[in-house]
Write an enzyme that holds these catalytic residues in place. Structure first.
Site, short mmCIF file in Angstrom:
data_model
loop_
_atom_site.label_atom_id
_atom_site.label_comp_id
_atom_site.label_asym_id
_atom_site.label_seq_id
_atom_site.Cartn_x
_atom_site.Cartn_y
_atom_site.Cartn_z
N GLU A 89 9.36 -6.77 -1.47
CA GLU A 89 9.67 -7.82 -0.52
C GLU A 89 8.88 -9.17 -0.46
O GLU A 89 7.74 -9.08 -0.10
CB GLU A 89 10.16 -6.99 0.82
CG GLU A 89 11.05 -7.65 1.76
CD GLU A 89 10.86 -7.06 3.13
OE1 GLU A 89 11.65 -5.85 3.07
OE2 GLU A 89 11.00 -8.26 4.34
N LYS A 273 11.15 -0.27 10.92
CA LYS A 273 11.67 -0.34 9.66
C LYS A 273 10.17 -1.05 9.43
O LYS A 273 9.77 -1.22 8.46
CB LYS A 273 13.10 -0.40 9.00
CG LYS A 273 12.66 -1.01 7.35
CD LYS A 273 13.09 -2.27 7.16
CE LYS A 273 13.34 -2.70 5.24
NZ LYS A 273 12.89 -4.07 4.99
N ASP A 289 2.71 9.79 -0.90
CA ASP A 289 4.71 10.06 -1.16
C ASP A 289 4.77 9.39 -0.03
O ASP A 289 4.91 10.44 0.84
CB ASP A 289 4.64 11.50 -0.87
CG ASP A 289 5.96 12.21 -0.57
OD1 ASP A 289 7.13 11.15 -1.04
OD2 ASP A 289 6.14 12.75 -0.79
N HIS A 387 11.41 -16.05 5.31
CA HIS A 387 11.54 -15.10 4.19
C HIS A 387 12.14 -16.51 2.51
O HIS A 387 12.27 -16.18 0.99
CB HIS A 387 13.08 -14.37 3.90
CG HIS A 387 12.59 -13.24 4.48
ND1 HIS A 387 11.95 -12.54 3.38
CD2 HIS A 387 12.41 -12.45 5.34
CE1 HIS A 387 11.63 -11.29 4.15
NE2 HIS A 387 12.16 -10.87 5.28
C1 MEV Z 1 12.46 -7.01 8.00
O1 MEV Z 1 11.96 -6.29 6.41
C2 MEV Z 1 10.97 -6.43 8.23
C3 MEV Z 1 12.26 -7.03 9.84
O2 MEV Z 1 13.58 -6.98 10.00
C4 MEV Z 1 11.51 -6.85 11.23
C5 MEV Z 1 11.44 -6.96 12.36
O3 MEV Z 1 12.70 -7.20 13.22
O4 MEV Z 1 10.68 -6.22 13.49
C6 MEV Z 1 11.41 -8.56 10.51
#
Ligand code: MEV
Length: 435
Positions: A89, A273, A289, A387
């Site tokens: 990413e 995430k 892992d 991004h």
């Molecule tokens: C994207 O990979 C991760 C985010 O969505 C985390 C978040 O929203 O805190 C930017």
């Protein structure tokens, strides 16, 4: 050539690493970690030959490469680190480095961890008298632990092995009385899954014999909540100012974002995430892992019955932003894929960690940094602008742009506000046959 004070002072604040040519980034990392030609070759080639891949899993037909980057600026428990990260990413490595710089302005991260205690589970069924069975297991505790340690091998030689036993009772379930025996196992510098599972299989017949029950499952738990790591740190308000908001305003927006993640599982999933973007990238780089750690992290996030964020943020007495993360981190620096994948060894050299606990502490700090980066971006510009630069490059590559044209095509799409595959294709064609 780069400024040699980077190595002399051993500071991971290597400014503008992303602007330097790839060969210079490799040279800096080589000098930082004393990488050998073999390490450098592994970085070029992916660290795993086809015939080695064929020995790792079943039905192999090839290998799959991912980018390997390093994040800068990390200061954890007064030690400087370059963080190896393997991830597909865009923006994650840059965001992590930027956030580490903000934490460094507040003195860096303070991190700590538990002993490397894993939990193995034995499901004991067909139990007639649960109190008697629990007492019997308690009475034979030392014997069970000794039996478990008959298989401990290299972990025992390193001072680890089974250390304790606990029983949990589930009354009147749909499958009758169920007793779950927890074997607590000190895995030292290994992740420990194999050792724990072997020990569980070793002791199960004995447990059946003394209790008269029947053992069904014998497997480690990925909710390794006796193997936690923590990281904490502050960012001065003055470092958080942005072109459209003052430092204290950015802090307030970040705290609002943190409350959102604390209270709403839909948001917490995305918030966590973001944390795992950093943690996983480090775990993949070091051959760990990462699915085990993911499972443990999310189970831990739901421990109170409602899924919540793994981090907490608040304003300290100076009005600065302070954050803390805690999560189970069952990681190893020996055994498993760390043995086969040469890049895992290279990544561990770049990190310079001496123990699994130190790796867990670094991973916690990386997770906190990644979380701050995401919240700061979301609370100010939004994440798309960052991004889009790398996304535009990926589109240019997908459209068939030659390497030397990728950056220019990406920049043109960005300037035009048309970051799309069709536009990338048009620009590639125009360059092939300029009118
Ligand atoms: C994207 O990979 C991760 C985010 O969505 C985390 C978040 O929203 O805190 C930017």
């Amino acid at each position: 050539m780069y400024d040699s004070s980077i190595m002399r002072e051993r500071r991971s604040t290597i400014s503008g690493l992303y602007k330097r040519p790839l060969s210079e980034r490799q040279a800096i990392t080589r000098d930082w970690a004393d990488l050998t030609d073999k390490d450098l070759r592994a970085l070029e080639e992916g660290g795993l030959a086809l015939h080695e891949a064929d020995l790792m899993i079943e039905n192999v037909i090839g290998r799959y490469a991912l980018p390997f980057g390093v994040a800068t600026n990390f200061l954890i428990n007064d030690t400087d680190y370059l963080i190896p990260m393997v991830i597909e990413e865009p923006s994650v490595v840059a965001a992590c480095s930027y956030a580490a710089k903000l934490f460094r302005a507040g003195g860096g991260f303070q991190a700590s961890s538990d002993e490397s205690l894993m939990t193995g589970q034995i499901q004991l069924l067909d139990v007639e008298d649960r109190s008697r069975v629990v007492q019997t297991i308690e009475r034979h505790k030392a014997e069970i632990i000794d039996k478990a340690n008959e298989t401990a091998g290299s972990i025992k030689a390193r001072g680890g092995g089974a250390v304790d036993l606990q029983t949990r009772v589930f009354k009147n379930t749909s499958i009758g009385e169920m007793i779950v025996v927890h074997l607590l196992y000190d895995a030292r510098d290994a992740m420990g899954a194999n050792a724990v599972n072997t020990a569980l299989e070793q002791v199960s017949p004995f447990i059946e014999k003394i209790t008269g029950g029947r053992v069904n499952l014998r497997i480690l738990s990925n909710l390794s909540d006796k193997r936690m790591a923590w990281a904490e740190g502050s960012i001065p308000a003055s470092a958080l100012g942005h072109e459209c908001a003052s430092g204290p305003e950015v802090i307030d927006s970040i705290l609002e974002a943190a409350v959102f993640a604390e209270l709403d599982p839909y948001r917490a999933a995305t918030h966590n995430k973001g944390i795992m973007n950093g943690v996983d990238a480090l775990l993949i780089a070091t051959g760990n892992d990462w699915r085990a750690v993911e499972a443990g992290a999310h189970a831990y996030a739901a421990r109170a019955g409602r899924y919540t964020s793994l981090s907490r943020w608040w304003k300290d007495e100076h009005g600065d932003l302070r954050g803390r993360i805690e999560l189970p981190l069952a990681v190893g620096i020996v055994g498993g894929a760390t043995r086969v994948q040469r890049l895992a060894q290279t990544a561990l050299k770049i990190l310079g960690v001496q123990s699994a606990r130190q790796l867990a502490e670094v991973a916690a700090a990386v997770g906190l940094a990644q979380n701050l980066a995401a919240m700061r971006a979301l609370a100010t510009d939004g994440i798309q602008s960052g991004h889009m630069r790398m996304h535009a490059r990926q589109l240019a590559i997908a459209a068939g742009a030659p390497t030397e044209d990728v950056v220019a095509i990406a920049q043109q799409m960005k300037a035009e506000g048309k970051i799309r595959l069709e536009r990338a294709r048009e620009l590639v064609n125009q360059r092939k046959s300029p009118s």
